[in-house]
Design an enzyme around this catalytic site. Structure first.
Site, PDB file in Angstrom:
ATOM      1  N   LYS A   1     -12.786  -0.252   0.615  1.00  0.00           N
ATOM      2  CA  LYS A   1     -11.868   0.662  -0.428  1.00  0.00           C
ATOM      3  C   LYS A   1     -12.539   0.641  -1.455  1.00  0.00           C
ATOM      4  CE  LYS A   1      -7.250   0.006   1.719  1.00  0.00           C
ATOM      5  NZ  LYS A   1      -7.953  -0.304   3.084  1.00  0.00           N
TER       6      LYS A   1
ATOM      7  N   HIS B   1      -5.769  -3.495  -1.752  1.00  0.00           N
ATOM      8  CA  HIS B   1      -5.390  -2.385  -3.050  1.00  0.00           C
ATOM      9  C   HIS B   1      -5.310  -2.995  -4.223  1.00  0.00           C
ATOM     10  CE1 HIS B   1      -4.605   0.690   0.010  1.00  0.00           C
ATOM     11  NE2 HIS B   1      -4.308  -0.151   0.931  1.00  0.00           N
TER      12      HIS B   1
ATOM     13  N   SER C   1       0.926  -1.312  -0.127  1.00  0.00           N
ATOM     14  CA  SER C   1       0.078  -0.024  -0.116  1.00  0.00           C
ATOM     15  C   SER C   1       0.911   1.173  -0.110  1.00  0.00           C
ATOM     16  CB  SER C   1      -0.954  -0.064   1.242  1.00  0.00           C
ATOM     17  OG  SER C   1      -0.230   0.038   2.403  1.00  0.00           O
TER      18      SER C   1
END
Length: 427
Positions: free
Chosen positions: A273, A242, A214
């Protein structure tokens, strides 16, 4: 005995009790004062190092364009994990509203008591389908998913082999298990092989890596990791926070991007996310593992169920991705546009071809000052410094979203050029 004599006899122990209470109260106040002094000293150290992390206040929905308390006008947001722009997608919002109205605000229970609704099971089924795995278990966050996995899967006779730059939640989760621990150099396949050789006497061995790291935006070499795992009889785990939703042709993640979906055994990821951005995490993998996690994973057993509005929003986000890969495919061109513009201007951008675009600056205070000046130009970014990243590797982590337009990206690059010249980062 006279009344006066009785009073004299009572007075002596009462004085002793009062003196004792005074001493205890004094010691308590002394302990509190000492603790306050220690804490204030730590806080002063953080401020002096330039690593203080303030919290700006957003007064609008999350999105590519936001409003920030204390700043006037439209602010471009380039530091959210809102990779697909779904945090404020009208269908995602509507699904959350409908779930709130039908199922209520929350369950007031853990899953195994009275905290499982049909919408929880529906989301788990869709996530297993999305990742092409047997089954799925939901958690309050991916931090909890990582905290709950290793302790259940691995015992003293097993070994866990972890990349040295794995996320803090992975590190903390591994600390909770009793397996033998090995750490290999970041994305170094030669060192990974050495650790696999060292751990050959173990019953189960699990290679653990972030799919995408990340802070740097670099992608784990999963093909090589899977080759070595198969050669030495190990399992492979990846954290896809991610990557889920936008890496790979259909947005399935790093394992799809690199063609190893059938060679990675366990995947942890997040709903917080790309998949709507609210909250929640999950594990997908073999059905027997998921069933065991439901029985023994402490964060699952002792945490309230995900609130229905969160589940409803996330379900709609997953449905959108199952129906079309159009949003995921839009990311590559936007990422390339930002990286090329910044590199041509003279900035050093870490990673490669990922929406995480770290602008490397080195000095913590410099990163913080540039972030402040960027906000004055209408671009919201944040400086990252120790302990989030190693000392001497402070940066501004820019994150590209599918919601950004080309003009948004160009405006951000122009703001970086202005602030970079002001601070002597570029000429």
């Amino acid at each position: 005995m006279s009344l006066r004599a009785v009073i004299r006899q009572l007075r002596t122990p009462l004085r002793a009790v009062l003196r004792s209470r005074t001493l205890i109260t004094g010691r308590t106040y002394g302990a509190v004062a000492q603790a306050r002094s220690v804490l204030e000293s730590e806080l002063d150290t953080i401020r002096a190092a330039g690593t203080w992390k303030g919290e700006r206040v957003i007064t609008s929905k999350q999105g590519a364009h936001i409003s920030v308390d204390g700043s006037s006008g439209d602010i471009l947001n380039f530091c959210a994990n809102n990779y697909l722009g779904l945090s404020s997608h009208p269908e995602v919002i509507q699904a959350g509203i409908e779930a709130l109205q039908k199922y209520g605000a929350g369950l007031s229970s853990v899953r195994f008591i009275c905290g499982t609704q049909d919408l929880h099971k529906n989301l788990e089924q869709k996530l297993a389908q999305f990742h092409e795995r047997d089954d799925c278990i939901l958690y309050a966050s991916c931090f909890d998913a990582n905290a709950g996995l290793f302790e259940v899967l691995l015992g003293p006779e097993d070994a866990v082999i972890s990349d040295e730059l794995n996320h803090a939640s992975i590190i903390d989760g591994i600390r909770l298990c009793k397996a033998k621990r090995f750490r290999y150099k970041h994305m170094n396949l030669k060192d990974l092989e050495e650790k696999l050789k060292e751990s050959q006497s173990s019953r189960l061995r699990l290679v653990v890596t972030d799919g995408v790291f990340s802070m740097d935006g670099d992608v784990a070499p999963l093909v090589g990791i899977c080759d070595l795992a198969e050669q030495y009889g190990a399992l492979v785990f990846i954290d896809e926070c991610h990557a889920t939703g936008f890496l790979g042709p259909r947005g399935r993640g790093t394992d799809e991007l690199l063609g190893v979906m059938d060679r990675v055994h366990i995947v942890n990821s997040t709903l917080g996310k790309a998949l709507g951005g609210a909250a929640g995490g999950y594990t997908v993998g073999p059905k027997s593992l998921i069933e065991l996690l439901r029985q023994r994973s402490r964060p699952y057993l002792f945490s309230n169920s995900l609130p229905p509005p969160v589940v409803g929003s996330a379900t709609r986000a997953v449905e959108l991705l199952l129906a079309s890969n159009e949003i995921a495919q839009s990311m590559a061109a936007k990422t390339k546009r930002f990286r090329n513009g910044m590199t041509q201007a003279g900035f050093t951008i870490a990673g490669a071809a990922h929406p995480i675009c770290p602008v490397m600056l080195g000095d913590a205070r410099l990163a913080s000052d540039i972030a402040d000046d960027m906000l004055k130009l209408g671009v919201y970014v944040i400086g990252f410094s120790y302990p989030v990243v190693p000392k001497g590797k402070a940066r501004i982590r820019v994150q590209i979203s599918a919601a950004h337009t080309d003009s948004d990206i160009d405006r951000a690059v122009d703001a970086f050029i202005q602030t970079g010249r002001k601070h002597g980062v570029i000429s």
